[in-house]
Design an enzyme around this catalytic site. Structure first.
Site, mmCIF file in Angstrom:
data_model
loop_
_atom_site.group_PDB
_atom_site.id
_atom_site.type_symbol
_atom_site.label_atom_id
_atom_site.label_comp_id
_atom_site.label_asym_id
_atom_site.label_seq_id
_atom_site.Cartn_x
_atom_site.Cartn_y
_atom_site.Cartn_z
ATOM 1 C CD GLU A 156 4.201 18.216 -13.399
ATOM 2 O OE1 GLU A 156 2.828 18.305 -13.062
ATOM 3 O OE2 GLU A 156 5.868 18.947 -13.288
ATOM 4 C CG ASN B 51 7.105 20.095 -9.121
ATOM 5 O OD1 ASN B 51 6.397 20.963 -9.822
ATOM 6 N ND2 ASN B 51 8.827 20.683 -10.143
ATOM 7 C CG ASP C 202 7.662 17.069 -10.962
ATOM 8 O OD1 ASP C 202 6.720 17.853 -10.469
ATOM 9 O OD2 ASP C 202 8.115 17.214 -11.595
#
Length: 272
Positions: free
Chosen positions: A15, A145, A194
Protein backbone atom coordinates in the site's frame (compact mmCIF):
# COMPACT_ATOMS: atom_id res chain seq x y z
CA UNK A 1 1.38 1.36 -22.18
CA UNK A 2 4.23 -0.84 -20.96
CA UNK A 3 3.61 -2.68 -17.71
CA UNK A 4 6.27 -4.26 -15.50
CA UNK A 5 6.37 -6.00 -12.12
CA UNK A 6 9.29 -4.38 -10.33
CA UNK A 7 8.98 -5.87 -6.83
CA UNK A 8 7.27 -8.92 -5.33
CA UNK A 9 8.05 -9.79 -1.73
CA UNK A 10 5.12 -12.16 -1.10
CA UNK A 11 3.32 -9.38 0.74
CA UNK A 12 -0.31 -9.79 1.73
CA UNK A 13 -1.01 -6.07 1.35
CA UNK A 14 1.26 -3.56 -0.35
CA UNK A 15 0.00 0.00 0.00
CA UNK A 16 0.73 3.70 0.21
CA UNK A 17 3.10 4.42 -2.71
CA UNK A 18 4.40 7.98 -2.68
CA UNK A 19 6.99 9.43 -5.04
CA UNK A 20 9.61 11.94 -3.93
CA UNK A 21 9.68 14.19 -6.99
CA UNK A 22 12.65 16.23 -5.75
CA UNK A 23 14.92 13.23 -5.24
CA UNK A 24 13.37 10.83 -7.77
CA UNK A 25 12.66 7.89 -5.45
CA UNK A 26 9.66 5.89 -4.27
CA UNK A 27 8.38 4.80 -0.86
CA UNK A 28 5.68 2.21 -0.11
CA UNK A 29 4.58 -0.08 2.74
CA UNK A 30 3.65 -3.69 3.43
CA UNK A 31 0.97 -3.10 6.04
CA UNK A 32 0.81 -6.44 7.85
CA UNK A 33 4.53 -7.15 7.55
CA UNK A 34 5.15 -3.84 9.39
CA UNK A 35 7.62 -2.94 6.62
CA UNK A 36 8.45 0.40 5.00
CA UNK A 37 10.30 0.37 1.68
CA UNK A 38 12.57 2.77 -0.19
CA UNK A 39 13.12 2.23 -3.93
CA UNK A 40 15.62 3.97 -6.20
CA UNK A 41 14.44 3.66 -9.85
CA UNK A 42 17.90 4.48 -11.22
CA UNK A 43 19.97 1.96 -9.25
CA UNK A 44 17.09 -0.48 -8.51
CA UNK A 45 18.16 -0.39 -4.85
CA UNK A 46 15.44 -1.44 -2.39
CA UNK A 47 15.77 -0.83 1.34
CA UNK A 48 13.32 -1.75 4.09
CA UNK A 49 12.81 -1.06 7.77
CA UNK A 50 10.52 -3.00 10.08
CA UNK A 51 8.31 -1.30 12.66
CA UNK A 52 6.40 -2.79 15.60
CA UNK A 53 2.81 -2.63 14.33
CA UNK A 54 0.82 -2.30 11.07
CA UNK A 55 2.12 0.56 8.92
CA UNK A 56 0.02 2.50 6.48
CA UNK A 57 0.97 5.95 5.30
CA UNK A 58 4.18 7.79 4.44
CA UNK A 59 4.94 11.51 4.52
CA UNK A 60 8.10 12.70 2.79
CA UNK A 61 10.44 14.93 4.83
CA UNK A 62 13.70 15.13 2.85
CA UNK A 63 15.95 12.82 0.83
CA UNK A 64 15.67 9.29 2.29
CA UNK A 65 13.91 10.64 5.37
CA UNK A 66 10.18 10.13 5.97
CA UNK A 67 7.51 9.97 8.62
CA UNK A 68 5.42 6.81 8.64
CA UNK A 69 2.15 6.08 10.42
CA UNK A 70 1.89 2.89 12.47
CA UNK A 71 -0.84 1.66 14.78
CA UNK A 72 1.43 2.60 17.69
CA UNK A 73 2.27 6.12 16.53
CA UNK A 74 4.18 8.12 13.96
CA UNK A 75 7.88 7.42 13.39
CA UNK A 76 10.64 9.26 11.60
CA UNK A 77 12.69 6.90 9.44
CA UNK A 78 16.09 7.75 8.00
CA UNK A 79 17.05 5.40 5.17
CA UNK A 80 20.55 6.91 5.14
CA UNK A 81 21.23 5.39 8.55
CA UNK A 82 18.37 2.83 8.76
CA UNK A 83 17.37 4.40 12.10
CA UNK A 84 13.88 5.13 13.38
CA UNK A 85 12.47 7.23 16.20
CA UNK A 86 9.02 8.08 17.53
CA UNK A 87 7.94 11.64 16.73
CA UNK A 88 4.26 12.05 17.65
CA UNK A 89 1.02 10.24 18.44
CA UNK A 90 -2.65 10.55 17.64
CA UNK A 91 -4.73 8.67 20.19
CA UNK A 92 -6.92 6.00 18.60
CA UNK A 93 -8.97 3.12 20.02
CA UNK A 94 -7.52 -0.38 20.22
CA UNK A 95 -10.01 -1.64 17.61
CA UNK A 96 -8.84 0.68 14.81
CA UNK A 97 -5.63 1.35 12.88
CA UNK A 98 -4.45 4.13 10.61
CA UNK A 99 -4.88 3.75 6.87
CA UNK A 100 -4.46 6.21 4.00
CA UNK A 101 -3.23 9.78 4.44
CA UNK A 102 -1.86 12.90 2.78
CA UNK A 103 -0.05 16.09 3.74
CA UNK A 104 -1.80 19.36 2.93
CA UNK A 105 0.06 22.28 1.26
CA UNK A 106 0.60 23.92 4.67
CA UNK A 107 2.20 20.79 6.14
CA UNK A 108 -0.72 19.33 8.10
CA UNK A 109 -0.81 15.55 8.40
CA UNK A 110 -4.18 14.18 7.32
CA UNK A 111 -4.92 10.50 7.96
CA UNK A 112 -7.92 8.19 8.25
CA UNK A 113 -8.64 5.12 10.35
CA UNK A 114 -10.48 1.82 9.92
CA UNK A 115 -11.44 -1.14 12.09
CA UNK A 116 -8.64 -3.52 13.08
CA UNK A 117 -8.35 -6.47 13.17
CA UNK A 118 -11.98 -6.50 12.02
CA UNK A 119 -13.61 -3.91 9.79
CA UNK A 120 -16.64 -2.39 11.54
CA UNK A 121 -19.09 0.08 10.10
CA UNK A 122 -18.66 3.77 10.89
CA UNK A 123 -15.98 3.45 13.59
CA UNK A 124 -13.34 5.24 11.51
CA UNK A 125 -12.58 8.93 11.16
CA UNK A 126 -10.18 11.27 9.42
CA UNK A 127 -7.75 13.31 11.54
CA UNK A 128 -5.75 16.45 10.88
CA UNK A 129 -2.52 16.91 12.86
CA UNK A 130 -0.55 20.15 13.05
CA UNK A 131 1.96 21.62 15.51
CA UNK A 132 1.30 19.04 18.22
CA UNK A 133 -2.50 19.33 18.01
CA UNK A 134 -4.98 17.12 16.19
CA UNK A 135 -8.68 17.17 15.40
CA UNK A 136 -11.28 15.07 13.59
CA UNK A 137 -12.33 16.51 10.23
CA UNK A 138 -14.47 13.63 8.88
CA UNK A 139 -16.49 11.28 11.11
CA UNK A 140 -18.23 7.90 10.87
CA UNK A 141 -16.13 6.33 8.14
CA UNK A 142 -15.70 2.59 7.65
CA UNK A 143 -12.56 2.14 5.51
CA UNK A 144 -10.94 5.56 5.18
CA UNK A 145 -8.92 5.36 1.99
CA UNK A 146 -7.83 7.57 -0.92
CA UNK A 147 -7.18 11.28 -0.36
CA UNK A 148 -6.22 13.85 -3.00
CA UNK A 149 -6.28 17.63 -3.29
CA UNK A 150 -7.54 19.45 -6.36
CA UNK A 151 -4.81 21.31 -8.21
CA UNK A 152 -5.97 24.65 -6.76
CA UNK A 153 -6.16 23.10 -3.24
CA UNK A 154 -9.75 24.27 -2.80
CA UNK A 155 -11.14 20.73 -2.68
CA UNK A 156 -10.23 17.56 -0.84
CA UNK A 157 -11.34 14.33 -2.54
CA UNK A 158 -11.91 11.38 -0.21
CA UNK A 159 -12.82 7.71 -0.51
CA UNK A 160 -14.62 5.69 2.15
CA UNK A 161 -14.35 2.39 0.28
CA UNK A 162 -17.66 0.66 1.18
CA UNK A 163 -19.66 3.65 -0.11
CA UNK A 164 -18.22 2.92 -3.60
CA UNK A 165 -18.08 6.69 -4.07
CA UNK A 166 -15.63 9.57 -4.14
CA UNK A 167 -16.66 12.48 -1.92
CA UNK A 168 -15.71 16.12 -2.48
CA UNK A 169 -15.06 18.45 0.47
CA UNK A 170 -14.40 22.18 0.47
CA UNK A 171 -11.01 22.62 2.14
CA UNK A 172 -9.95 25.64 4.20
CA UNK A 173 -6.17 25.97 3.98
CA UNK A 174 -6.11 28.46 6.84
CA UNK A 175 -7.89 26.26 9.39
CA UNK A 176 -7.59 22.75 7.93
CA UNK A 177 -11.37 22.32 8.23
CA UNK A 178 -13.51 20.59 5.62
CA UNK A 179 -17.13 20.91 4.53
CA UNK A 180 -18.88 18.14 2.61
CA UNK A 181 -19.97 19.28 -0.84
CA UNK A 182 -21.09 16.25 -2.86
CA UNK A 183 -20.37 12.78 -4.13
CA UNK A 184 -18.72 13.17 -7.51
CA UNK A 185 -17.95 9.61 -8.65
CA UNK A 186 -19.77 6.31 -8.12
CA UNK A 187 -18.46 2.81 -8.86
CA UNK A 188 -21.04 0.44 -10.26
CA UNK A 189 -18.87 -2.56 -11.23
CA UNK A 190 -17.05 -5.25 -9.27
CA UNK A 191 -14.21 -2.98 -8.19
CA UNK A 192 -14.44 -0.68 -5.19
CA UNK A 193 -12.31 2.46 -4.86
CA UNK A 194 -9.17 2.20 -2.74
CA UNK A 195 -6.18 4.58 -2.97
CA UNK A 196 -5.95 7.39 -5.51
CA UNK A 197 -3.84 10.20 -6.89
CA UNK A 198 -4.34 13.20 -9.15
CA UNK A 199 -2.56 13.96 -12.42
CA UNK A 200 -1.28 17.24 -13.85
CA UNK A 201 -4.60 17.80 -15.62
CA UNK A 202 -6.65 17.43 -12.44
CA UNK A 203 -7.96 13.96 -13.31
CA UNK A 204 -8.23 11.33 -10.55
CA UNK A 205 -6.58 7.92 -10.89
CA UNK A 206 -8.19 5.36 -8.60
CA UNK A 207 -7.01 1.87 -7.65
CA UNK A 208 -9.87 -0.64 -7.75
CA UNK A 209 -9.90 -3.33 -5.07
CA UNK A 210 -11.57 -6.35 -6.66
CA UNK A 211 -11.52 -4.64 -10.04
CA UNK A 212 -8.03 -5.61 -11.30
CA UNK A 213 -7.39 -2.13 -12.64
CA UNK A 214 -6.57 1.52 -12.11
CA UNK A 215 -9.24 3.81 -13.55
CA UNK A 216 -9.02 7.47 -14.57
CA UNK A 217 -11.93 9.80 -13.79
CA UNK A 218 -12.95 13.39 -14.39
CA UNK A 219 -13.90 14.86 -10.99
CA UNK A 220 -15.89 17.68 -12.63
CA UNK A 221 -18.46 15.56 -14.48
CA UNK A 222 -17.88 12.20 -12.73
CA UNK A 223 -17.19 10.34 -15.97
CA UNK A 224 -14.67 7.52 -16.32
CA UNK A 225 -12.05 8.27 -18.96
CA UNK A 226 -10.17 4.96 -19.12
CA UNK A 227 -8.98 1.97 -17.13
CA UNK A 228 -5.63 0.19 -17.06
CA UNK A 229 -5.88 -3.50 -16.25
CA UNK A 230 -3.43 -5.41 -14.04
CA UNK A 231 -2.85 -9.17 -13.67
CA UNK A 232 -4.13 -9.27 -10.08
CA UNK A 233 -7.52 -8.70 -8.54
CA UNK A 234 -6.86 -6.35 -5.64
CA UNK A 235 -5.27 -3.07 -6.69
CA UNK A 236 -4.62 -0.87 -3.68
CA UNK A 237 -3.07 2.48 -4.60
CA UNK A 238 -1.07 4.46 -7.16
CA UNK A 239 1.17 7.49 -7.60
CA UNK A 240 2.92 9.33 -10.44
CA UNK A 241 6.64 9.74 -10.97
CA UNK A 242 8.37 12.70 -12.64
CA UNK A 243 7.60 11.36 -16.12
CA UNK A 244 3.85 11.03 -15.42
CA UNK A 245 4.11 7.24 -15.26
CA UNK A 246 2.33 5.23 -12.57
CA UNK A 247 3.58 3.14 -9.69
CA UNK A 248 0.83 0.78 -8.50
CA UNK A 249 0.62 -1.34 -5.35
CA UNK A 250 -1.49 -4.51 -5.09
CA UNK A 251 -2.60 -7.13 -2.57
CA UNK A 252 -3.10 -10.87 -2.51
CA UNK A 253 -6.53 -12.35 -3.18
CA UNK A 254 -8.23 -15.70 -2.55
CA UNK A 255 -7.93 -16.73 -6.19
CA UNK A 256 -5.43 -19.53 -6.88
CA UNK A 257 -4.70 -17.92 -10.26
CA UNK A 258 -3.70 -14.62 -8.67
CA UNK A 259 0.03 -15.23 -8.36
CA UNK A 260 1.10 -11.61 -8.79
CA UNK A 261 -1.06 -9.99 -6.10
CA UNK A 262 1.03 -8.24 -3.48
CA UNK A 263 3.47 -6.85 -6.06
CA UNK A 264 4.59 -3.36 -7.04
CA UNK A 265 3.99 -2.45 -10.69
CA UNK A 266 5.26 0.26 -13.00
CA UNK A 267 2.91 1.43 -15.75
CA UNK A 268 4.81 3.39 -18.38
CA UNK A 269 2.21 5.72 -19.87
CA UNK A 270 4.70 8.16 -21.38
CA UNK A 271 7.80 6.66 -22.94
CA UNK A 272 10.94 8.77 -22.83
Amino acid sequence: MTQSLIFHGNSELLEGPIFDTKNNCLYFVSIFDYLVYFYNPQTKEILSIKLDSPVSCIYIQEHKKIIVATKNGFFEIDFNTLKKKSVFKIDIDDNVRFNDGIKDPNGRYIIGTMGYPDVKKNIGQVFSYDMGQYKTIIENTTISNGLAFSLDNKWLYFIDTPTKKVAKYAYDLNTGDVQFDSYIIEFLGDGVPDGMCIDNNGMLWIAEWGGACVSQWNPVDGNKIQQLELPCTNVTSCCFDNEANLYVTTAMSASANDIYGGGLYYLELNKK
